[in-house]
Write an enzyme that holds these catalytic residues in place. Structure first.
Site, short mmCIF file in Angstrom:
data_model
loop_
_atom_site.label_atom_id
_atom_site.label_comp_id
_atom_site.label_asym_id
_atom_site.label_seq_id
_atom_site.Cartn_x
_atom_site.Cartn_y
_atom_site.Cartn_z
N HIS A 161 -2.31 -0.67 0.84
CA HIS A 161 -1.89 -1.36 -0.38
C HIS A 161 -0.38 -1.56 -0.38
O HIS A 161 0.33 -1.00 0.45
CB HIS A 161 -2.30 -0.56 -1.62
CG HIS A 161 -3.75 -0.65 -1.95
ND1 HIS A 161 -4.71 0.12 -1.32
CD2 HIS A 161 -4.43 -1.45 -2.81
CE1 HIS A 161 -5.90 -0.18 -1.80
NE2 HIS A 161 -5.76 -1.13 -2.71
N LYS A 165 1.98 0.92 -5.17
CA LYS A 165 0.76 1.55 -5.67
C LYS A 165 0.94 3.06 -5.73
O LYS A 165 1.38 3.69 -4.78
CB LYS A 165 -0.43 1.19 -4.79
CG LYS A 165 -1.75 1.76 -5.32
CD LYS A 165 -2.95 1.18 -4.58
CE LYS A 165 -4.24 1.84 -5.04
NZ LYS A 165 -4.50 1.64 -6.48
#
Length: 282
Positions: A161, A165
């Site tokens: 990600h 995140k």
């Protein structure tokens, strides 16, 4: 605060799904509003944020402290939340008090938060999913079938990600692990990364989280054994994928009986095992 489905006199069409959006100033809140304004049959009745926020796609954003009164005034069908664990529970409770269904795409609930959401689902329909991507739902089904077809193979789950995140591993990775373990009862220990002298032991599933750049979301399940490997991967290239899926969920959820629902219900899968309510990727 309407955004789409306007009639000639500026009001929303009678048949529109009316949604409330929390966290309207955040990445996913903005995506949901923008997707709703582009979709026929959906109207943003309420948009709120905890800090002052400029209009999003023509929709005025109000102070989140006014959510209860705004729900009472506008009477939306579904509240859509992509915020944080504590705020999501609070917003869901406010929605339940107003008799409004809830779609949650929020990350990192602890056991108390999960229990609170479960209790609220006894009052209103509540749908929480670890991902609102249709391709990810297809991946989950494929993973369950593949793991069942190759008993004894080693399994590793890797997710990537963007560098902002917070939770690791992702909620979707945890859901994929739930899927693997629902099929393979012999895999009962999750090993997060490896360091030093760390050969694989019986019962292990490897879990790896990567954070880099602006990657939206990527999940891979690797199965290896018998001199072969099988890799199943899903990549989401834009957060709009999750926003569109959340709107699909809102449309499906409206008018349902109180209860706890999952995105697999929206897609008609009906075969997904229970998950551990670990959150959603965003």
């Amino acid at each position: 605060m309407t955004a789409r489905g306007d009639t000639g006199d500026g009001g929303a069409s009678a048949g529109d799904l009316r949604i409330a959006v929390t966290g309207a100033g955040g990445r996913m809140g903005r995506e949901v509003i923008e997707a709703a304004t582009a979709r026929e049959g959906v109207t943003v009745a309420v948009a709120v944020n905890r800090t002052a926020t400029d209009p999003v796609a023509g929709v005025e954003v109000a102070d989140a402290a006014r959510l209860a009164e705004l729900l009472d005034e506008t009477d939306p069908d579904v509240l859509v939340d992509f915020t944080g664990p504590a705020s999501a529970v609070a917003y869901a409770e406010t929605a339940a008090d107003a008799g409004v269904a809830v779609v949650i795409g929020t990350t990192g609930f602890d056991s108390d938060g999960t229990a609170q959401l479960r209790a609220l689902s006894e009052r209103v329909p509540l749908l929480k999913a670890s991902s609102f991507a249709r391709g990810l739902a297809a991946l989950r089904r494929a993973v369950r079938e593949a793991v069942a077809a190759v008993p004894g193979y080693d399994v590793e789950v890797t997710e990537t990600h963007h560098n902002g995140k917070r939770d690791a591993p992702s909620g979707t990775a945890k859901t994929l692990l739930d899927d693997v373990e629902s099929v393979r009862g012999d895999l009962d220990r999750r090993v997060h990364g490896r360091e030093g002298d760390a050969p694989r032991e019986p019962g292990e599933v490897g879990v790896h989280a990567r954070r880099a750049g602006d990657v939206t979301a990527e999940h891979e399940v690797l199965l290896a054994g018998n001199h072969e490997t099988l890799s199943l991967t899903n990549r989401a290239g834009d957060r709009g994928v999750f926003a569109e899926g959340a709107l699909d969920a809102a449309v499906w959820l409206s008018g349902r009986a109180p209860g706890r629902y999952d995105f697999d219900d929206v897609l008609g899968g009906g075969s997904a095992p229970p998950t551990r309510d670990e959150g959603t990727d965003r």
